[in-house]
Design an enzyme around this catalytic site. Structure first.
Site, PDB file in Angstrom:
ATOM      1  N   THR A   1       0.914  -1.261   0.085  1.00  0.00           N
ATOM      2  CA  THR A   1      -0.054  -0.194  -0.131  1.00  0.00           C
ATOM      3  C   THR A   1       0.763   1.384  -0.147  1.00  0.00           C
ATOM      4  O   THR A   1       0.299   2.325   0.071  1.00  0.00           O
ATOM      5  CB  THR A   1      -1.030   0.111   1.285  1.00  0.00           C
ATOM      6  OG1 THR A   1      -0.010  -0.182   2.294  1.00  0.00           O
ATOM      7  CG2 THR A   1      -1.901  -0.912   1.287  1.00  0.00           C
ATOM      8  N   GLY A   2       2.223   1.095   0.065  1.00  0.00           N
ATOM      9  CA  GLY A   2       2.997   2.499   0.190  1.00  0.00           C
ATOM     10  C   GLY A   2       3.366   2.792  -1.137  1.00  0.00           C
ATOM     11  O   GLY A   2       3.085   2.416  -2.150  1.00  0.00           O
TER      12      GLY A   2
ATOM     13  N   SER B   1      -4.093  -1.608   6.997  1.00  0.00           N
ATOM     14  CA  SER B   1      -4.666  -1.828   5.558  1.00  0.00           C
ATOM     15  C   SER B   1      -5.318  -3.087   5.342  1.00  0.00           C
ATOM     16  O   SER B   1      -5.597  -3.359   4.088  1.00  0.00           O
ATOM     17  CB  SER B   1      -3.469  -1.729   4.718  1.00  0.00           C
ATOM     18  OG  SER B   1      -2.812  -0.400   4.633  1.00  0.00           O
TER      19      SER B   1
ATOM     20  N   ARG C   1      21.802  -3.971   2.609  1.00  0.00           N
ATOM     21  CA  ARG C   1      22.726  -3.637   1.402  1.00  0.00           C
ATOM     22  C   ARG C   1      24.249  -3.669   1.563  1.00  0.00           C
ATOM     23  O   ARG C   1      25.046  -4.028   0.464  1.00  0.00           O
ATOM     24  CB  ARG C   1      22.454  -1.882   1.169  1.00  0.00           C
ATOM     25  CG  ARG C   1      20.876  -1.939   0.377  1.00  0.00           C
ATOM     26  CD  ARG C   1      20.750  -0.562   0.303  1.00  0.00           C
ATOM     27  NE  ARG C   1      19.382  -0.078  -0.211  1.00  0.00           N
ATOM     28  CZ  ARG C   1      18.920   1.219   0.103  1.00  0.00           C
ATOM     29  NH1 ARG C   1      19.575   1.899   0.767  1.00  0.00           N
ATOM     30  NH2 ARG C   1      17.659   1.237  -0.459  1.00  0.00           N
TER      31      ARG C   1
ATOM     32  N   CYS D   1      17.936   5.025  -3.762  1.00  0.00           N
ATOM     33  CA  CYS D   1      17.568   5.473  -4.776  1.00  0.00           C
ATOM     34  C   CYS D   1      18.413   6.470  -5.794  1.00  0.00           C
ATOM     35  O   CYS D   1      18.663   6.476  -6.966  1.00  0.00           O
ATOM     36  CB  CYS D   1      15.919   6.058  -4.729  1.00  0.00           C
ATOM     37  SG  CYS D   1      16.108   6.939  -3.229  1.00  0.00           S
TER      38      CYS D   1
ATOM     39  N   SER E   1       8.254  11.919  -2.414  1.00  0.00           N
ATOM     40  CA  SER E   1       8.023  10.534  -2.491  1.00  0.00           C
ATOM     41  C   SER E   1       8.810   9.665  -1.982  1.00  0.00           C
ATOM     42  O   SER E   1       8.479   8.225  -1.581  1.00  0.00           O
ATOM     43  CB  SER E   1       7.377  10.099  -3.920  1.00  0.00           C
ATOM     44  OG  SER E   1       8.270  10.708  -4.708  1.00  0.00           O
TER      45      SER E   1
ATOM     46  N   ARG F   1      16.616  17.721   0.274  1.00  0.00           N
ATOM     47  CA  ARG F   1      14.880  17.332  -0.033  1.00  0.00           C
ATOM     48  C   ARG F   1      14.369  18.549  -0.319  1.00  0.00           C
ATOM     49  O   ARG F   1      14.358  19.694   0.048  1.00  0.00           O
ATOM     50  CB  ARG F   1      14.066  17.138   1.459  1.00  0.00           C
ATOM     51  CG  ARG F   1      12.969  16.424   1.038  1.00  0.00           C
ATOM     52  CD  ARG F   1      12.861  15.072   0.536  1.00  0.00           C
ATOM     53  NE  ARG F   1      13.362  14.033   1.494  1.00  0.00           N
ATOM     54  CZ  ARG F   1      13.702  12.712   0.832  1.00  0.00           C
ATOM     55  NH1 ARG F   1      13.240  12.410  -0.125  1.00  0.00           N
ATOM     56  NH2 ARG F   1      14.010  11.963   1.695  1.00  0.00           N
TER      57      ARG F   1
ATOM     58  N   HIS G   1      13.985  12.156  -8.566  1.00  0.00           N
ATOM     59  CA  HIS G   1      15.091  12.806  -7.816  1.00  0.00           C
ATOM     60  C   HIS G   1      16.037  13.279  -9.096  1.00  0.00           C
ATOM     61  O   HIS G   1      16.235  12.953 -10.157  1.00  0.00           O
ATOM     62  CB  HIS G   1      15.927  11.846  -7.207  1.00  0.00           C
ATOM     63  CG  HIS G   1      15.353  11.248  -6.099  1.00  0.00           C
ATOM     64  ND1 HIS G   1      14.065  11.710  -5.418  1.00  0.00           N
ATOM     65  CD2 HIS G   1      15.932  10.205  -4.965  1.00  0.00           C
ATOM     66  CE1 HIS G   1      13.953  11.163  -4.098  1.00  0.00           C
ATOM     67  NE2 HIS G   1      14.979  10.316  -4.095  1.00  0.00           N
TER      68      HIS G   1
ATOM     69  N   GLN H   1      12.566   8.233  -9.010  1.00  0.00           N
ATOM     70  CA  GLN H   1      13.210   7.218  -8.019  1.00  0.00           C
ATOM     71  C   GLN H   1      12.129   6.208  -7.331  1.00  0.00           C
ATOM     72  O   GLN H   1      12.770   5.189  -6.665  1.00  0.00           O
ATOM     73  CB  GLN H   1      13.687   7.994  -6.669  1.00  0.00           C
ATOM     74  CG  GLN H   1      12.518   8.362  -5.684  1.00  0.00           C
ATOM     75  CD  GLN H   1      11.447   9.296  -5.889  1.00  0.00           C
ATOM     76  OE1 GLN H   1      11.456  10.101  -6.811  1.00  0.00           O
ATOM     77  NE2 GLN H   1      10.511   9.132  -5.044  1.00  0.00           N
TER      78      GLN H   1
END
Ligand code: A2P
Length: 356
Positions: free
Chosen positions: A37-38, A66, A125, A154, A184, A260, A267, A340
């Site tokens: 849902t994101g 959700s 990562r 990203c 976002s 930001r 981006h 992104q």
């Protein structure tokens, strides 16, 4: 491994084609999306549809908030289920995008159930056992996974899409960059925060904030992620740390300032890249033109350069303002833009799943 054979390049261009391939013959897979849902999860649904990913079944997982919500996939309504340890029975590929904490807790359950995890968070990562993949750059590394593969940060992914073709010709040494990152990237709540603040300001009402430490509408925040002791943020160090792994370049250094900006989506990064070999604009343009997933969009005299508003919703990243750096020898300075939510997240994750 700077030189890439013509054959390998052709192969990469075919598998990395951003058009859905009807001829894809692999058998259909049972998939789950964690964080469906994101902001990224929703894009994952759209990318799977658009690229005709062979899906046998799709399980949509999110928080209990959700549960029961319906999302459309290929014209069919699917019901969102709450994520539990048992959510992965029968799942072959699980795409995770619900934050690092959820990945750390639930990815091991998914692997135990026999699924391969493609994780969009930063949880794994830097784990040497987990391949960190940008398919256009190091697809071959995916073969060494032991259940989990990681999707890079990203801003790093978008920047490396531009740098990798140049690195192949000139041999990258160092990166100096400033990012202009869309809200976002923080998630669905940040999109809402920007929208509400713009509305409030336009109607001369008080501005509320919950997601960012300061007002984001009509402002820029030189603050993405948390600060480290040396003054950089965690986000800023990802370019160096993740870049070293993706490019297989342990000596790479990168000094980055992440900012930001009040942009909904895509981006942008202003990059100066220093190389070992002398650079030329002609060779740089040739390398970019031959690379998959990145497009030269560069005619400043006619006000043609990449902009987030044009890159939103596009699979390809765009590079422009390409020039010889006037302060550093063997260096190129340029501007790169990419969606992104796509190249930095959902598209890259689905491309990794396609490799599997
Ligand atoms: P939910 O929408 O139910 O909160 P974004 O990055 O856009 O904020 O999205 C985060 C995603 O991660 C959403 O799908 C969100 O679900 C999901 N999520 C957040 N917390 C949990 C949790 N505890 N368990 C499962 N999913 C979660």
């Amino acid at each position: 491994m700077l030189a890439e054979s013509g054959l390998r390049r052709q192969f990469l261009q075919i598998i990395m084609s951003n058009k859905a391939t009807e001829s894809r013959s692999s058998s259909a897979k049972h998939l789950a999306i964690v964080g469906a849902t994101g902001a990224v999860g929703i894009e994952m649904l759209r990318v799977l549809e658009r690229r005709n990913f062979p899906v046998a079944s799709l399980r949509l997982l999110a928080s209990p908030r959700s549960a029961g919500k319906k999302l459309l996939f290929r014209g069919e309504e699917l019901t969102v289920e709450p994520l539990t340890e048992k959510s992965f029975e029968g799942i072959e590929i699980a795409l995770f995008s619900a934050g690092g904490g959820i990945s750390k807790e639930y990815a091991p359950h998914a692997v135990k159930a026999g699924a391969i995890v493609v994780d969009n968070s930063s949880a794994f990562r830097m784990d040497p056992k987990v391949p960190l993949i940008v398919p256009e750059i190091n697809a071959a590394d995916a073969a060494s996974h032991s259940g989990i593969l990681a999707n890079p940060n990203c801003t790093t992914a978008i920047t490396l899409m531009a740098i990798h073709p140049l690195h192949q010709v000139f041999a990258l040494k160092r990166i100096i960059a400033s990012s202009y990152q869309a809200v976002s990237g923080t998630g669905a709540m940040a999109i809402e925060e920007l929208r509400k603040q713009v509305e409030a300001i336009a109607s001369e009402k008080p501005v509320n904030r919950e997601v960012y430490p300061h007002q984001i509408a009509f402002n820029v925040l030189p603050h993405v992620d948390s600060f480290l002791e040396d003054g950089y943020t965690r986000e800023e160090m990802k370019m160096q740390n993740e870049g070293r792994r993706i490019l297989d370049l342990p000596s790479l250094t990168a000094s980055v300032t992440c900012v930001r900006v009040p942009v909904y989506r895509a981006h942008s990064v202003a990059v100066t890249a220093e190389f070992e070999k002398p650079v030329s604009l002609e060779k740089a343009r040739e390398a970019i033109n031959a690379a998959p997933g990145i497009r030269l969009h560069d005619d400043p005299a006619n006000a043609v350069y990449p902009m987030p508003i044009e890159c939103s919703g596009e699979d390809d990243c765009r590079i422009g303002r390409l020039r010889l750096d006037c302060a550093l020898p063997n260096a190129l300075t340029f501007w790169v833009c990419g969606d992104q939510l796509l190249k930095g997240a959902a598209l890259n994750a689905v491309q990794i799943a396609e490799l599997l």
